[in-house]
Design a protein around this motif. Structure first.
Motif, PDB file in Angstrom:
ATOM      1  N   TYR A 202       0.822  -1.131  -0.001  1.00  0.00           N
ATOM      2  CA  TYR A 202      -0.135  -0.034   0.030  1.00  0.00           C
ATOM      3  C   TYR A 202       1.019   1.414  -0.025  1.00  0.00           C
ATOM      4  O   TYR A 202       1.938   1.159   0.438  1.00  0.00           O
ATOM      5  CB  TYR A 202      -0.908   0.042   1.135  1.00  0.00           C
ATOM      6  CG  TYR A 202      -1.888  -1.109   1.307  1.00  0.00           C
ATOM      7  CD1 TYR A 202      -2.694  -1.455   0.311  1.00  0.00           C
ATOM      8  CD2 TYR A 202      -1.576  -2.031   2.478  1.00  0.00           C
ATOM      9  CE1 TYR A 202      -3.356  -2.608   0.937  1.00  0.00           C
ATOM     10  CE2 TYR A 202      -2.328  -3.347   2.767  1.00  0.00           C
ATOM     11  CZ  TYR A 202      -3.424  -3.303   1.734  1.00  0.00           C
ATOM     12  OH  TYR A 202      -4.088  -4.460   1.949  1.00  0.00           O
TER      13      TYR A 202
ATOM     14  N   LEU B 109       1.211   4.350   1.674  1.00  0.00           N
ATOM     15  CA  LEU B 109       0.822   4.625   3.250  1.00  0.00           C
ATOM     16  C   LEU B 109       0.462   5.965   3.502  1.00  0.00           C
ATOM     17  O   LEU B 109       0.646   6.384   4.662  1.00  0.00           O
ATOM     18  CB  LEU B 109       1.806   3.864   4.153  1.00  0.00           C
ATOM     19  CG  LEU B 109       1.717   2.343   4.035  1.00  0.00           C
ATOM     20  CD1 LEU B 109       2.990   1.689   4.693  1.00  0.00           C
ATOM     21  CD2 LEU B 109       0.477   1.614   4.485  1.00  0.00           C
TER      22      LEU B 109
ATOM     23  N   THR C  91       1.699   8.901   6.752  1.00  0.00           N
ATOM     24  CA  THR C  91       2.663   8.056   7.993  1.00  0.00           C
ATOM     25  C   THR C  91       4.070   8.276   7.173  1.00  0.00           C
ATOM     26  O   THR C  91       4.975   7.990   8.359  1.00  0.00           O
ATOM     27  CB  THR C  91       2.249   6.817   7.881  1.00  0.00           C
ATOM     28  OG1 THR C  91       2.437   5.915   6.808  1.00  0.00           O
ATOM     29  CG2 THR C  91       0.643   6.608   8.530  1.00  0.00           C
TER      30      THR C  91
ATOM     31  N   PRO D 139       2.103  -2.981   5.723  1.00  0.00           N
ATOM     32  CA  PRO D 139       2.114  -2.207   7.156  1.00  0.00           C
ATOM     33  C   PRO D 139       3.033  -2.704   8.088  1.00  0.00           C
ATOM     34  O   PRO D 139       3.463  -1.909   9.032  1.00  0.00           O
ATOM     35  CB  PRO D 139       0.642  -2.817   7.450  1.00  0.00           C
ATOM     36  CG  PRO D 139      -0.132  -2.794   6.425  1.00  0.00           C
ATOM     37  CD  PRO D 139       0.941  -3.243   5.375  1.00  0.00           C
TER      38      PRO D 139
ATOM     39  N   THR E 298      -4.624   4.821   7.515  1.00  0.00           N
ATOM     40  CA  THR E 298      -3.491   4.098   8.319  1.00  0.00           C
ATOM     41  C   THR E 298      -3.454   5.157   9.608  1.00  0.00           C
ATOM     42  O   THR E 298      -3.194   6.367   9.367  1.00  0.00           O
ATOM     43  CB  THR E 298      -2.249   3.642   7.508  1.00  0.00           C
ATOM     44  OG1 THR E 298      -2.487   3.055   6.381  1.00  0.00           O
ATOM     45  CG2 THR E 298      -1.247   3.176   8.526  1.00  0.00           C
TER      46      THR E 298
ATOM     47  N   ILE F 203       0.177  -0.561  14.439  1.00  0.00           N
ATOM     48  CA  ILE F 203      -0.320   0.057  13.265  1.00  0.00           C
ATOM     49  C   ILE F 203      -1.755  -0.516  12.870  1.00  0.00           C
ATOM     50  O   ILE F 203      -2.085  -1.683  13.033  1.00  0.00           O
ATOM     51  CB  ILE F 203       0.371  -0.445  11.843  1.00  0.00           C
ATOM     52  CG1 ILE F 203       1.905  -0.044  12.242  1.00  0.00           C
ATOM     53  CG2 ILE F 203       0.217  -0.149  10.655  1.00  0.00           C
ATOM     54  CD1 ILE F 203       2.398   1.191  12.391  1.00  0.00           C
TER      55      ILE F 203
ATOM     56  N   THR G 143      -4.608  -0.144   9.777  1.00  0.00           N
ATOM     57  CA  THR G 143      -5.118   0.135   8.383  1.00  0.00           C
ATOM     58  C   THR G 143      -6.495  -0.315   8.015  1.00  0.00           C
ATOM     59  O   THR G 143      -6.733  -1.466   8.411  1.00  0.00           O
ATOM     60  CB  THR G 143      -3.861  -0.252   7.604  1.00  0.00           C
ATOM     61  OG1 THR G 143      -4.282  -0.015   6.168  1.00  0.00           O
ATOM     62  CG2 THR G 143      -4.046  -1.927   7.377  1.00  0.00           C
TER      63      THR G 143
ATOM     64  N   ASP H  26      -8.993  -0.757   4.737  1.00  0.00           N
ATOM     65  CA  ASP H  26      -9.054  -0.798   3.294  1.00  0.00           C
ATOM     66  C   ASP H  26     -10.388  -0.216   2.938  1.00  0.00           C
ATOM     67  O   ASP H  26     -11.434  -0.784   2.958  1.00  0.00           O
ATOM     68  CB  ASP H  26      -8.567  -2.051   2.632  1.00  0.00           C
ATOM     69  CG  ASP H  26      -8.441  -2.211   1.235  1.00  0.00           C
ATOM     70  OD1 ASP H  26      -8.607  -1.153   0.749  1.00  0.00           O
ATOM     71  OD2 ASP H  26      -8.274  -3.434   0.677  1.00  0.00           O
TER      72      ASP H  26
ATOM     73  N   ALA I  47      -8.248   8.975   7.481  1.00  0.00           N
ATOM     74  CA  ALA I  47      -7.542   8.180   8.925  1.00  0.00           C
ATOM     75  C   ALA I  47      -8.085   8.532  10.130  1.00  0.00           C
ATOM     76  O   ALA I  47      -8.526   7.713  11.082  1.00  0.00           O
ATOM     77  CB  ALA I  47      -6.088   8.005   8.561  1.00  0.00           C
TER      78      ALA I  47
ATOM     79  N   ALA J  63      -9.551   4.872  10.860  1.00  0.00           N
ATOM     80  CA  ALA J  63      -8.394   4.134  11.755  1.00  0.00           C
ATOM     81  C   ALA J  63      -8.033   4.657  13.159  1.00  0.00           C
ATOM     82  O   ALA J  63      -7.939   3.870  14.001  1.00  0.00           O
ATOM     83  CB  ALA J  63      -7.189   4.400  10.592  1.00  0.00           C
TER      84      ALA J  63
END
Length: 609
Positions: A309, A311, A314, A433, A522, A537, A539, A541, A555, A559
């Motif tokens: 991914y 990310l 991050t 991740p 994430t 972590i 995440t 989808d 996020a 998340a």
């Protein structure tokens, strides 16, 4: 033997001369003879008694010695000497870090047929079809009445099914011993364990082999007789793993996500305490892999290890931490954030207009794309690439799973200025991740590299120093402020000092470009910030949640609330205590997203391509 006469002639003659009775001589000799006979019999009896006593003493001594040896030796189960003994306990158990069983063995049986020995083939086929719902009765009849000499019916059956087949009374149906691999916790840790199946097999034995996960990665070790059945102790904690799966499944459903993943790892050892990928499966009934379509649609796909991914934001802490290490900036350095920013034909924007300048700390807190790119330009392309390579973003993770090589990051072949810019804020380089967890753990570990592992208590060499301790500490302090006053505020839990960074990245289209309505959200966190012990972590989808301001996919709205709830559940299980005596209950419902402007997590990268 010379016998003494009872009436010796010489004594008889002398007795007659003296006028004595000769019969007295015979009586005396007879008495003496009887005494000698009795004496010999008594000696023989005494010898027999001594011999028998010696045998008893020797026997009791042998038993006593044997009992002493057994008392001083390690206890072990007796092993049967029948033909099936070699398949008993030939694969070691797998346990968690506390010794709780994750995978073990169960003795069962298979059933097979010798059609030429059957008395009633049609009746046998009908009976088997009643016992096993998945068997085709018509096919069995054809096989049993044909030319087949041997036919597998079922390679694993339960005791109840075995009895039902036995009750059919058909001599052509036979049973063979089997060692069956079972996973008593069902779906829990399914992607980690992987699963097993039968390798070489015959009617009297079968070889159990790993097919995925640690079962396959440690297949040789688990089957090695030299280990004497010692279990493989994994680093995961069963209680934490189960809680993570439960919370993440609820969060995935609430956030309407296609999939989700989370990993919790000890910073100093790299040991993974819990790792979850959803959707998952039951390794006792492992599904078949997908042959077409997107691999991530399969429950066998491990998003944490195999997922590749982009990310998003991050990644922004990496160029900032490197610039701090190189002495190019300090936390208060002013960074030009004038927007838009042009690199050749490309234009890079921030989500909001942050003005002409932000401090380096606020570049992270407000998640400024432009500010991050300015810092990356100070570093330069070659040094940026070298640092990311040191963090492990160019190679597969070294996690002890056969799936690890399939999660090798997708690194750009060419690295022009625009690639350096986009990679600095998490686009253009796709990684798992788990890569992100290792990189954040490295920063939180004072800049010393951390390598993830699933084996508990294994001694490994200390990682190399890829970042100075002072720069690493400053980077963690910046991440802490993201939670206290930035895009990760919903992760703040009193007493735990959460530090972290959000990242929302649009998913790339197979044909090129990016989807506007599909992303990966994430949240990378480190805690406690003052003394980092764990990295986590989370995440999601393709999440989507309805808030007060409408639909949100960022996020911070998806998340982060899930990560906060995970921490609330996991902290007591891993022995992490808050720094305050009493935690005030939150008035915000759990998982209720606080929808705020997503800062620059929603990347606006415009290119005329």
């Amino acid at each position: 033997m010379i016998r003494t006469p009872l009436r010796p002639l010489a004594r008889i003659l002398r007795a007659r001369e003296r006028g004595e009775n000769p019969d007295d001589i015979e009586a005396e000799n007879r008495r003496l003879r009887h005494e000698r006979i009795q004496a010999r019999a008594q000696r023989r009896s005494e010898m027999r008694v001594v011999l028998m006593a010696s045998c008893f003493i020797l026997a009791f001594a042998t038993v006593g010695v044997r009992m002493g040896v057994m008392a001083s030796s390690d206890p072990s189960e007796p092993r049967s000497q029948v033909s099936s003994a070699q398949i008993m306990s030939q694969r070691a158990d797998i346990t968690d870090r506390e010794g709780r069983v994750l995978a073990t063995n169960l003795l069962t049986h298979s059933v097979y047929a010798h059609p030429h020995q059957m008395v009633d083939p049609i009746g046998a086929a009908q009976g088997l079809a009643r016992i096993f719902d998945d068997l085709d009765q018509e096919r069995l009849i054809r096989e049993f009445t044909g030319d087949r000499k041997f036919l597998w019916i079922k390679r694993k059956i339960s005791p109840e099914q075995m009895q039902a087949v036995h009750d059919l009374g058909e001599p052509g149906l036979l049973f063979g011993p089997r060692e069956m691999r079972i996973y008593p916790n069902g779906h829990v840790a399914s992607h980690i364990l992987g699963g097993s199946g039968f390798g070489n097999e015959g009617v009297n034995s079968a070889e159990v082999v790993g097919v995925a996960g640690v079962e396959k990665a440690f297949d040789g070790w688990l089957r090695d007789p030299a280990n004497e059945g010692a279990p493989l102790a994994l680093s995961i904690d069963l209680a934490a793993q189960s809680a993570m799966e439960e919370v993440l499944a609820s969060g995935m459903k609430l956030m309407n996500a296609k999939g989700a993943g989370a990993v919790l790892m000890e910073i100093r050892t790299g040991e993974i305490v819990a790792m979850t990928s959803l959707p998952d499966f039951d390794p006792n009934d492992r599904p078949r892999p997908l042959l077409t379509g997107d691999a991530s649609d399969s429950p066998l796909f491990n998003r944490i290890v195999q997922g590749q991914y982009e990310l998003g934001s991050t990644f922004k802490i990496f160029p900032v931490a490197q610039a701090l290490d190189l002495g190019l900036i300090n936390p208060n350095s002013g960074i030009n954030t004038s927007s838009p920013m042009r690199i050749g034909k490309y234009r890079i924007n921030d989500f909001s207009n942050y003005g002409p300048q932000l401090s380096a700390t606020d570049v992270i807190v407000k998640s400024s794309n432009v500010g991050t790119v300015r810092i990356a330009q100070m570093i330069g392309v070659e040094r940026q690439k070298a640092f990311l390579e040191d963090l492990g973003f160019f190679d597969p993770t070294e996690i002890e799973m056969v799936e690890a090589p399939t999660g090798k990051p997708l690194v750009p072949r060419r690295w022009p200025a625009v690639t350096s810019a986009t990679v600095s804020f998490g686009h253009g380089l796709a990684a798992s991740p788990l890569h992100l967890a290792a990189a954040y753990a490295t920063i939180a570990n004072g800049g010393r590299k951390v390598t993830p592992t699933l084996v508990h208590g294994r001694q490994r060499p200390e990682g190399e120093q890829v970042l100075s301790t002072s720069a690493a500490n400053m980077a963690v302090s910046m991440l802490r402020q993201v939670v206290t006053r930035g895009t990760g505020r919903t992760a703040e839990i009193e007493g735990f000092e959460i530090a972290g960074k959000t990242g929302t990245a649009d998913k790339p289209r197979p044909s090129g470009g990016y989807y506007r309505d599909r992303n990966v959200a994430t949240f990378a966190s480190v805690f406690p910030a003052s003394n980092p012990q764990y990295v986590m972590i989370v995440t999601m989808d393709e999440p989507s949640v309805q808030g007060l301001s409408g639909e949100s996919r960022t996020a911070g709205a998806t998340a982060v609330p899930v990560a906060a709830e995970l921490l609330r559940r996991l902290a007591p299980l891993i022995g992490l205590e808050p720094k305050v005596d009493e935690i005030l209950p939150t008035i915000t419902p759990r998982f209720q997203p606080r929808v705020e402007p997503p800062a620059s997590d929603e990347i606006k990268l415009v290119a005329n391509q």
